[in-house]
Design a protein around this motif. Structure first.
Motif, short mmCIF file in Angstrom:
data_model
loop_
_atom_site.label_atom_id
_atom_site.label_comp_id
_atom_site.label_asym_id
_atom_site.label_seq_id
_atom_site.Cartn_x
_atom_site.Cartn_y
_atom_site.Cartn_z
N ARG A 214 20.28 47.56 21.99
CA ARG A 214 20.43 46.44 21.18
C ARG A 214 22.00 46.61 20.80
NH1 ARG A 214 15.19 48.05 18.96
NH2 ARG A 214 16.40 49.09 17.28
N LYS A 215 22.61 47.93 20.12
CA LYS A 215 24.15 48.00 19.87
C LYS A 215 24.12 47.65 20.76
CE LYS A 215 25.80 50.28 16.85
NZ LYS A 215 25.99 49.78 15.56
N MET A 216 25.16 48.50 22.44
CA MET A 216 25.50 48.03 23.33
C MET A 216 25.24 46.01 24.00
SD MET A 216 25.28 49.20 27.00
CE MET A 216 23.66 48.53 27.17
N HIS A 217 24.29 45.62 23.12
CA HIS A 217 23.87 44.30 23.75
C HIS A 217 25.30 43.54 22.62
CE1 HIS A 217 22.34 39.90 24.96
NE2 HIS A 217 22.58 39.72 23.41
N HIS A 218 25.33 43.51 21.16
CA HIS A 218 26.07 43.09 20.21
C HIS A 218 27.37 43.14 20.27
CE1 HIS A 218 26.59 41.81 16.45
NE2 HIS A 218 28.20 42.87 16.63
N ALA A 219 27.74 44.89 21.22
CA ALA A 219 29.31 45.01 21.68
C ALA A 219 28.99 43.99 22.21
CB ALA A 219 29.16 46.78 21.52
N CYS A 220 29.32 43.94 23.41
CA CYS A 220 29.50 43.13 24.74
C CYS A 220 29.27 41.63 24.68
CB CYS A 220 28.18 43.31 26.11
SG CYS A 220 27.89 45.10 27.02
N THR A 221 27.72 40.99 24.03
CA THR A 221 27.99 39.49 23.55
C THR A 221 28.33 38.61 22.67
OG1 THR A 221 25.94 39.84 22.65
CG2 THR A 221 25.48 40.12 24.95
N SER A 222 28.54 39.68 21.33
CA SER A 222 29.06 39.54 19.73
C SER A 222 30.35 39.67 19.17
CB SER A 222 28.00 39.78 18.95
OG SER A 222 28.25 39.30 17.52
N TRP A 223 30.65 40.98 20.00
CA TRP A 223 31.98 42.07 19.50
C TRP A 223 33.43 41.50 20.52
CZ3 TRP A 223 35.11 45.73 21.18
CH2 TRP A 223 35.94 46.86 20.67
N LEU A 224 32.96 41.97 21.42
CA LEU A 224 33.77 41.44 22.86
C LEU A 224 34.55 40.95 22.39
CD1 LEU A 224 35.48 43.24 25.26
CD2 LEU A 224 33.66 42.43 26.61
N PRO A 225 33.78 39.77 22.65
CA PRO A 225 34.62 37.97 22.55
C PRO A 225 34.72 37.79 21.67
CG PRO A 225 31.98 37.76 23.33
CD PRO A 225 32.20 38.99 23.35
#
Length: 372
Positions: A214-225
């Protein structure tokens, strides 16, 4: 001793040599911990290990049959797929860090980029992969490494010398402690659910692994953009207001804080942020609907602080709607200032956030707050 400047190339070679027949993973039996539970999960995120069976044993003969062994065996050698950290000579850390690695950190150090690249559908060498590789170690993996190696987040001697004590106990709600609790049979489990040691380990691995996913998914789809969005807003801040103290985001729900501090540090050329490049307020719409209300949020002193750099004016705090319009109008008249457009919604009692029905009104609130 293993050299860091070779480990990425070695990891790539290891991946090429892996057989396609789901290599056997080994770890120790008995009481399990968060690090090997996560290490096993991380390996299984990769196609090579996705269907890999797991054996939990301390028998050297059985471990010898395993393709990859984590957290047991007394050997750290990625060339032969051994990732233990318990040997006395072990002192390996993640690049540019001081925290000694656990088995989770070892697996992440060697396979983390491949896991992230797979998630992003990007080459391992891509700059975004590097960025998230560092972030996920900082935000998730390092705490697991520290916990398993008995490393505190604070210098206990310094805290004692300063007379600083915890206000409450928080250790019982960490992921590591929850995994530790799962060594015991769960009386709330559905009837017939296995309670043997290996089954409990499997559930623990899933628990901590899902948290990482979940942390990775948030980082990839929300934090990075969000990095691009915040970077653009920070770069154009003086077009918004000549002071450069106001940031306007085009939409709500953007995780902006970490990025803003990073951009300010880059502008300062040092980790100590130059006060002249600091923003005070971030404006954004509450949602994506037309005519959405706007928020004006104060930037805190630091990412983890509840103290604002410049809170909204004290006279506004805890006041709402027409009463707030009235307070702001009276204040403007008293000081000979232009009137803030009507439509104020609220200002929090602590002054860290407020709202207005329009973008123009929220901007006027931020501008007035700078002046006061």
């Amino acid at each position: 001793m293993f050299r860091f400047n070779n480990y990425f190339k070695m990891a790539e070679n290891v991946a090429k040599k892996l057989k396609t027949s789901s290599p056997l993973i080994g770890t120790h039996n008995g009481h399990f911990h968060a690090d090997e539970a996560l290490a096993v999960y991380l390996l299984r995120l990769l196609p090579t290990y996705a269907s890999s069976p797991l054996i939990r044993t301390r028998d050297p003969a059985e471990l010898e049959k395993c393709h990859t062994v984590v957290d047991v065996g007394g050997v750290y050698d990625p060339a032969i797929h051994r990732y233990d950290h318990h040997q006395r000579t072990f002192s390996t850390t993640f690049p540019q860090r001081a925290t000694k690695l656990s088995s989770a950190g070892l697996v992440y150090m060697h396979f983390g980029k491949a896991i992230i690249a797979q998630k992003l559908s990007l080459p391992v060498e891509h700059a975004d992969v590097d960025l998230l590789y560092e972030k996920l170690y900082t935000d998730f993996i390092e705490a697991i490494d520290a916990n398993d190696n008995g490393i505190s987040a604070y210098d206990q001697a310094a805290l004692t010398a300063a007379g600083i004590e915890k206000r409450f106990k928080n250790g019982g709600i960490t992921l590591a402690s929850m995994v530790g609790d799962m060594n015991n049979p769960d009386p709330t489990s559905p009837p017939g659910e296995p309670q043997d040691e290996d089954s409990l380990f499997g559930r623990a691995s899933t628990l901590i692994g899902n948290a990482f996913a979940r942390k990775m998914h948030h980082a990839c789809t929300s934090w990075l953009p969000a990095r691009t969005t915040v970077g653009s807003a920070y770069a154009s801040r003086k077009d918004v207001h000549p002071s450069g103290r106001i940031i306007v985001l085009p939409q709500g729900g953007v995780p902006w804080k970490e990025h803003l501090y990073n951009f300010e540090a880059e502008a300062s050329g040092t980790k100590e942020i130059d006060p002249t490049v600091q923003a005070y307020y971030v404006l954004y719409p509450e949602n994506a609907t037309e005519g959405a209300k706007w928020r004006v949020q104060c930037v805190s002193v630091s990412e983890s602080s509840f103290e604002s750099r410049k809170p909204l004016p004290e006279a506004w705090r805890g006041v709402r709607d027409q009463d707030l319009d009235g307070v702001m109008a009276a204040e403007a008249e008293k000081n000979g200032q232009s009137k803030i457009p009507e439509g104020a919604v609220f200002v929090h009692a602590s002054g860290f956030i407020g709202g207005h029905k329009t973008r123009e009104g929220a901007m006027a609130m931020a501008e007035r707050s700078i002046e006061l």
